[in-house]
Design a protein around this motif. Structure first.
Motif, PDB file in Angstrom:
ATOM      1  N   GLN C 210      14.783   3.073  17.110  1.00  0.00           N
ATOM      2  CA  GLN C 210      14.727   3.989  15.979  1.00  0.00           C
ATOM      3  C   GLN C 210      13.303   4.224  15.490  1.00  0.00           C
ATOM      4  OE1 GLN C 210      16.827   3.092  12.300  1.00  0.00           O
ATOM      5  NE2 GLN C 210      18.363   4.640  12.805  1.00  0.00           N
ATOM      6  N   VAL C 218       6.555   0.983  15.895  1.00  0.00           N
ATOM      7  CA  VAL C 218       6.591   2.052  16.899  1.00  0.00           C
ATOM      8  C   VAL C 218       5.283   2.056  17.694  1.00  0.00           C
ATOM      9  CG1 VAL C 218       6.786   4.527  17.274  1.00  0.00           C
ATOM     10  CG2 VAL C 218       8.092   3.429  15.440  1.00  0.00           C
ATOM     11  N   LEU C 223       8.731   2.860  22.756  1.00  0.00           N
ATOM     12  CA  LEU C 223       9.420   4.101  23.128  1.00  0.00           C
ATOM     13  C   LEU C 223       9.832   4.057  24.601  1.00  0.00           C
ATOM     14  CD1 LEU C 223       7.117   6.689  21.329  1.00  0.00           C
ATOM     15  CD2 LEU C 223       9.240   5.660  20.509  1.00  0.00           C
ATOM     16  N   SER C 226      13.287   1.737  26.337  1.00  0.00           N
ATOM     17  CA  SER C 226      14.476   2.084  25.560  1.00  0.00           C
ATOM     18  C   SER C 226      15.382   2.979  26.391  1.00  0.00           C
ATOM     19  CB  SER C 226      14.051   2.855  24.298  1.00  0.00           C
ATOM     20  OG  SER C 226      13.616   4.147  24.670  1.00  0.00           O
ATOM     21  N   ILE C 229      15.813   7.527  21.956  1.00  0.00           N
ATOM     22  CA  ILE C 229      15.050   7.365  20.725  1.00  0.00           C
ATOM     23  C   ILE C 229      15.796   8.082  19.611  1.00  0.00           C
ATOM     24  CG2 ILE C 229      12.853   7.853  19.576  1.00  0.00           C
ATOM     25  CD1 ILE C 229      11.610   7.915  22.434  1.00  0.00           C
ATOM     26  N   LEU C 288       8.027  13.398  20.955  1.00  0.00           N
ATOM     27  CA  LEU C 288       8.660  12.223  21.559  1.00  0.00           C
ATOM     28  C   LEU C 288       9.130  12.525  22.973  1.00  0.00           C
ATOM     29  CD1 LEU C 288      10.675  10.927  18.474  1.00  0.00           C
ATOM     30  CD2 LEU C 288       8.673   9.846  19.533  1.00  0.00           C
ATOM     31  N   THR C 292       7.740  10.640  26.299  1.00  0.00           N
ATOM     32  CA  THR C 292       8.590   9.900  27.234  1.00  0.00           C
ATOM     33  C   THR C 292       8.953  10.770  28.440  1.00  0.00           C
ATOM     34  OG1 THR C 292      10.493  10.512  25.882  1.00  0.00           O
ATOM     35  CG2 THR C 292       9.568   8.346  25.504  1.00  0.00           C
ATOM     36  N   ILE C 298      16.817  12.416  22.751  1.00  0.00           N
ATOM     37  CA  ILE C 298      16.317  12.144  21.407  1.00  0.00           C
ATOM     38  C   ILE C 298      17.457  12.403  20.428  1.00  0.00           C
ATOM     39  CG2 ILE C 298      14.568  12.720  19.669  1.00  0.00           C
ATOM     40  CD1 ILE C 298      13.333  11.704  22.282  1.00  0.00           C
TER      41      ILE C 298
END
Ligand SMILES: Cc1cc2nc3c(=O)[nH]c(=O)nc-3n(C[C@H](O)[C@H](O)[C@H](O)COP(=O)(O)OP(=O)(O)OC[C@H]3O[C@@H](n4cnc5c(N)ncnc54)[C@H](O)[C@@H]3O)c2cc1C
Ligand code: SF4
Ligand code: SF4
Lengths: 148, 417, 492
Positions: C210, C218, C223, C226, C229, C288, C292, C298
């Protein structure tokens, strides 16, 4: 066979000691009766602080210093590998106490003898401490018994 | 394989267990010179104190011997014939062996004093000694014990329990000199004196005079209806000497408990043991040691090579309700001594840097196990940790480093990734 | 300080015929309720009791029982006992009333007014023990537009995940339990906004990590390590306000995971200070995704509030692959009581409305819909799916499985069950081996029940139930409520 204590999950609540005491000396696991009518004595003892504690259990060592060093032959290993004291023979010299690296065997002052875990060998099923630990901090480890 | 064991007590029983842990078939013959079976010497004082209760002081039962297929011959071994690998007995029998164990134990030390052979003067070493004392004593008599070692103290206690007036005389400056320090001796002295046993230190017996009078070097005289000599033990090594194996203070053995003859092993009070702490060979007449040596000798006799690295002095004894535990020994080095006292409890540690060399615990037996192991296993623990422990010694305050290093507590597989 | 004007909330009764003075209660109560004096007598301090029941559960002779304090105010429908007590508490403290867990008020519970269908004769039901039942669910953007190809998806073996509970608000052993359970069950757990504890690095690939307004913990590895996200905008228990982890809970370990100084308050601002519009949100989502390399879905989590369908539409258009809606019964580690009890709307309504809105706008396939906030059992799960959800998150139910006894004192950090605490001596009370087993058991049981109910409806894949509101009938609902939920009344 031995009971292994996991300090990282031991709460120090003391239920192991209570059920251990009530399991021995003829109380048959009846906690209420044992403590209301008598003064039951636990075999294994809780150790440490509330932050880091564990039940000081017997390792039932294969080459048990307490058995080897007992001056009377009272401390014995039964065919299952359980190390126990023959209370008929123990003279309370505490040599075994001095020889146990885990500080497990301890004096039983009232009787002038010693007291230790016998894995509840007089009853069927798993030892009372393991059965009543609320957090899985005691585990019964069953391993091959050394033939010798 | 034919195993022969001379002696039938602790080391011998250890050997039977050791041999049988490996070799289930080989023939085992025990030569029992004392003809009392496998009894346990330390219990003779319990017998003397309560003969009705401790009639049976067997260490291992005849069933144990039968179950392990052991043949017992009631005779003395007179000679070892190394070339023919035979033992000659006093009844003329000749017993061949492949591997022989000498487990003949020790003799009580006798002082070199005129007039010592009297019916009221006894050693306290065998079941027979205890039985004859039992027959001899009467309540109210005066008993003097020479030597305040463990045997002397246990004899004193037993006689005191039988209602005799007991005095202990010790040559050294304080009692139990091998076990105690000057500090701990003071505590014990007062506890035991208080309980009714008279202790006189720095006195040496010089003569036995007529009319049950004893004379000491200082000129002191004491009356004794019973005199017990408890001056220590010396290895019973004459068989070994006679057959030419190497004997020093006791029989000399290597790491596998073999004597200078590779087919002859020795264990128990009869050998000299390497003191792990000092590296010196010493006589350690201790029961746990005798069993351990016997066991390992047995394993090695049966062909399983297991090294014996030596031992440490260690003793636990209860006298007049006082528990004394001690282990380790000191050399000439300078040690840090840490002392904790409370009421009738006393604990003294001797440290050299981060190592514990010796401790004496009075009325604190519950702490003795870890302390003994810390010495025996040479566990390194910071002096500061020991000091913290000594602020309030208990099992729960044993330095955490000890529990970590003792290591072999199996930690079952817990939560893992 | 004067004597309080309140009676205690609870009364502890000790049956002296049973108490053996063993002291287990004394050792187990982090609130210091029990006390044993030198003579061995046992005493209790009722005032401090929060009814967590730890002592009563562990007492070896069952000597303890805990009751609501047996005293009644003169009955009054308006000035109820809790209302009066809250006033006393504020009169004495002068503070905002804090609480934990979800909204306990007796607002209408729509789940309990919805009934499921079952097949009879014409379309035969299916026996899940004999025939395969498909619970596999994919979460992510399922629209195929042109060249971009397939979008990243989360594959769930059961349509239930463990909702965000940060390390700090809950103990590390809670996260260990849920992370291990999620792996075993083939689903996902959520780190919450507290970063990832180093002990759990191995469970990163099973985690939805999160990012909240505090941006705690973070960093690129977080990131990267995982499954997906989740940007947390709001939370059902306290929509519109931020979070406040008191300094006492920010232990060394929490500080490491959150990357903030130890023992300092961890404040999550009410808004993200870089998000004041849907465009801002779109920018963060895109950032994000780029960071990634478009490999992870997301998610955006919002609380169910009045105009949720418009918000949802905006969030999906902003590029969210998963939309998480947290209803007003959602739990929390700490929230002001007035907010928890008075802000937000029921998840059932929000879900039905959002699902319809996204369908109407033709963007439903661009994002999966996950609902959370008060899901209590497998029937709630099925009803959510029939109302239009792809999957649900559970939090409170999971904590109950780990031993939570609903005392709602999470915010004190003294959770006697080792759940909502960071104190080492309390944390160890939850053995993650037992915890994960319980969580696994719970969801295994639920999935059996789900299959059974689906089979009863003649449906063999959870896919076919999604948004299938014909499988639902309302009971005891007004015409308007039925319309909003998009279900017919029972009997129609
Ligand atoms: C009163 C007393 C109290 C003690 N208390 C303790 C104590 O509390 N703790 C402790 O650790 N230790 C104690 N000890 C010491 C302990 O008893 C000895 O260390 C132990 O008995 C040694 O065992 P062993 O097998 O080596 O020798 P022993 O027990 O001496 O056995 C040797 C045996 O061999 C027999 N034998 C000797 N020569 C021959 C031969 N040629 N042929 C056949 N047989 C022969 C002897 O008769 C004897 O029976 C005590 C000793 C005594 C006497
Ligand atoms: S009492 Fe101690 S020495 Fe004896 S078997 Fe148990 S752990 Fe080993
Ligand atoms: S205290 Fe009892 S069991 Fe322990 S060594 Fe002495 S006699 Fe043996």
């Amino acid at each position: 066979m031995k009971v292994v204590a996991l300090p990282e999950y031991c709460l120090g609540c003391g239920l192991c000691e209570i059920y251990c005491a009530a399991q021995h000396d003829g109380w048959n696991g009846n906690v209420l009766k044992a403590f209301k009518k008598g003064k039951p004595v636990n075999r294994s003892q809780l150790m440490g602080s509330s932050q880091w504690c564990w039940l000081n259990t017997c390792m039932h060592c294969t080459d048990a210093p307490c058995v080897n060093g007992c001056i009377s032959g009272a401390m014995q290993r039964d065919p299952d590998g359980t190390v126990y004291v023959d209370t008929e023979r123990c003279v309370g010299c505490f040599t075994c106490v001095m020889l146990c690296p885990y500080g497990h065997v301890r004096p039983w002052q009232e009787k002038h003898q010693v007291i230790k875990c016998d894995l509840c060998r007089d009853q069927k099923g798993i030892p009372a401490c393991v059965a009543n630990c609320p957090n899985g901090a005691l585990q019964l480890l069953v391993e091959e018994v050394d033939a010798g | 394989m034919r195993y022969v064991i001379i002696g039938s007590c602790i080391a011998a029983m250890g050997a039977v267990e050791g041999i049988r842990s490996i070799d289930k078939k080989g023939l085992i013959t025990i030569i029992d010179g004392e003809q009392r079976g496998a009894y346990t010497r330390p219990l003779i004082s319990y017998f003397l104190a309560k003969p009705y209760k401790f009639k049976d002081i067997r260490y291992r039962s005849p069933e144990f011997l039968a179950a392990n297929g052991v043949e017992v011959i009631n005779a003395m071994a007179e000679q070892i014939n190394r070339t023919d690998k035979q033992v000659v007995l006093n009844d003329g029998q000749i017993i061949p062996y492949d591997h022989l164990l000498i487990a003949t134990g020790a003799y009580p030390v006798m002082p070199d004093i005129a007039g010592i052979e009297k019916s009221w003067i006894k050693t306290f070493y065998t079941q027979a000694d205890a039985e004859s004392l039992n027959a001899l004593l009467a309540e109210g008599q005066e008993a003097v014990i020479i030597g305040s070692g463990l045997i002397g103290m246990k004899a004193a206690e037993a006689l005191w329990q039988r209602g005799l007036k007991v005095s202990i005389v010790e040559k050294d400056a304080y009692m139990l000199p091998r076990v105690l320090s000057s500090g701990s001796a003071v505590i014990l002295n007062s506890l035991i004196n208080g309980a009714g046993i008279n202790i006189r230190c720095a006195e040496e017996l010089t003569a036995v005079l007529p009319d049950h009078q004893l004379e000491f070097a200082s000129g002191m005289k004491l009356h004794a209806d019973l005199l017990i000599l408890a001056l220590g033990t010396r290895p019973r090594s004459e068989l070994a000497v006679a057959c030419g194996i190497k004997v020093n203070k006791g029989i000399v053995v290597n790491n596998y408990l073999q004597t200078s003859d590779e087919n002859i092993f020795a264990a128990g009070d009869v050998i000299e043991t390497r003191n792990i702490l000092t590296g010196e060979n010493e006589i350690m007449a201790l029961l746990p040691q005798a069993h351990k040596e016997g066991f390992l000798a047995g394993c090695n006799m049966a062909g399983h090579k297991i090294a014996y690295t030596g031992g440490i002095f260690q003793n636990s004894v209860n006298i007049m309700g006082v528990s004394i535990c001690s282990a380790g020994s000191l050399s000439d080095a300078a040690y840090t001594s840490l002392i904790w006292k409370q009421d009738e409890k006393y604990l003294e540690l001797f440290l050299d840097g981060s190592y514990l060399y010796k401790y004496t615990a009075i009325n604190l037996p519950e702490l003795s196990g870890p302390l003994t192991a810390a010495i025996e296993r040479r566990i390194m623990i910071e002096e500061t940790a020991w000091r913290t422990f000594m602020a309030a010694p208990s099992l729960s305050t044993i330095p955490p480093a000890y529990w970590h290093k003792i290591g072999d507590i199996p930690r079952a597989n817990t939560w893992n990734q | 300080m004067a004597r309080s004007i309140m009676t205690p909330a609870f009364k502890i009764e000790r049956d002296e015929d049973r108490c053996i003075q063993c002291g287990v209660c004394v050792r187990q109560c982090a609130n210091d309720v029990h006390h044993q004096d030198e003579d061995g007598w046992m005493w209790v301090d009722d005032e401090k009791c929060v009814a967590c029941q730890r002592c009563a559960v562990l007492c070896p002779t069952r000597a303890l029982s805990i009751k609501e304090y047996p005293i009644d105010f003169r009955s009054n429908q308006h000035w109820t006992s809790p209302t009066i007590r809250e006033i006393y508490a504020q009169a004495e403290s002068g503070g905002v009333l804090l609480t934990g867990m979800g909204n306990p008020r007796s607002y209408k519970n729509f789940f309990d007014h919805l009934l499921l269908n079952a097949s009879q004769v014409t379309n035969p039901s299916i026996d899940p023990l004999r025939e395969p039942m498909e619970l596999t669910t994919y979460l992510g953007n399922k629209s195929q537009n042109g060249s971009e190809g397939e979008k990243p998806q989360l594959e769930l073996d059961i349509p239930i995940m463990f909702s965000a509970m940060s390390f700090g608000s809950v103990s590390i052993n809670v996260q260990k339990s849920l992370a291990a359970a999620a792996r075993e069950l083939g689903t996902f757990w959520n780190t919450g906004e507290g970063g990832l504890h180093s002990d759990l690095l191995g469970y990163g690939k099973g985690a939805i990590v999160q990012i909240a307004s505090g941006r705690f913990g973070v960093h690129p590895d977080y990131l990267e390590n995982s499954a997906a996200i989740e940007i947390k905008i709001g939370q059902g228990a306290k929509p519109g306000i931020g979070g406040h982890l008191p300094g006492e809970k920010v232990s060394q370990e929490v500080s490491r995971a959150r990357m903030i100084p130890a023992w300092s308050d961890a404040i999550s601002p009410a808004p993200h200070h870089d998000i004041y519009s849907i465009e801002d949100l779109a920018q963060l989502i895109e950032t994000l995704k780029v960071a990634t390399r478009y490999r992870k879905p997301i998610a955006v989590k919002v609380a169910a509030v009045h105009n949720i369908s418009a918000i949802a539409s905006g969030v999906v258009r902003a590029g969210a692959d998963i939309l998480v809606i947290d209803g007003f019964r959602g739990g929390t580690g700490a929230a002001p009581m007035r907010i928890r009890d008075n802000v937000g709307i029921p998840i059932e309504m929000a879900l039905a409305q959002v699902d319809s809105r996204l369908r109407d706008e033709g963007i439903r396939s661009q994002a999966s819909l996950v609902v959370t906030g008060g899901i209590r059992n497998s029937a709630d799960v099925l009803k959510s799916i029939a109302l239009g959800a792809d999957a649900v998150y559970i939090a409170t139910a999971a904590l109950l499985a780990l031993g939570c006894h609903m005392c709602q004192m999470c915010f004190t950090g003294k959770c006697n069950w080792g759940i909502a605490t960071t104190r080492a001596d309390l944390t160890k009370r939850l053995n993650p081996i037992i915890g994960s087993r319980h969580a696994i058991n719970l969801l295994t049981a639920w999935s059996h029940e789900i299959k059974e109910m689906m089979g009863g409806m003649g449906i063999n894949a959870v896919e076919s139930l999604r948004g299938n509101r014909l499988m639902l009938r309302g009971i005891g609902l007004t015409r308007e409520e039925l319309d909003l939920l998009g279900v017919k009344p029972a009997g129609e």
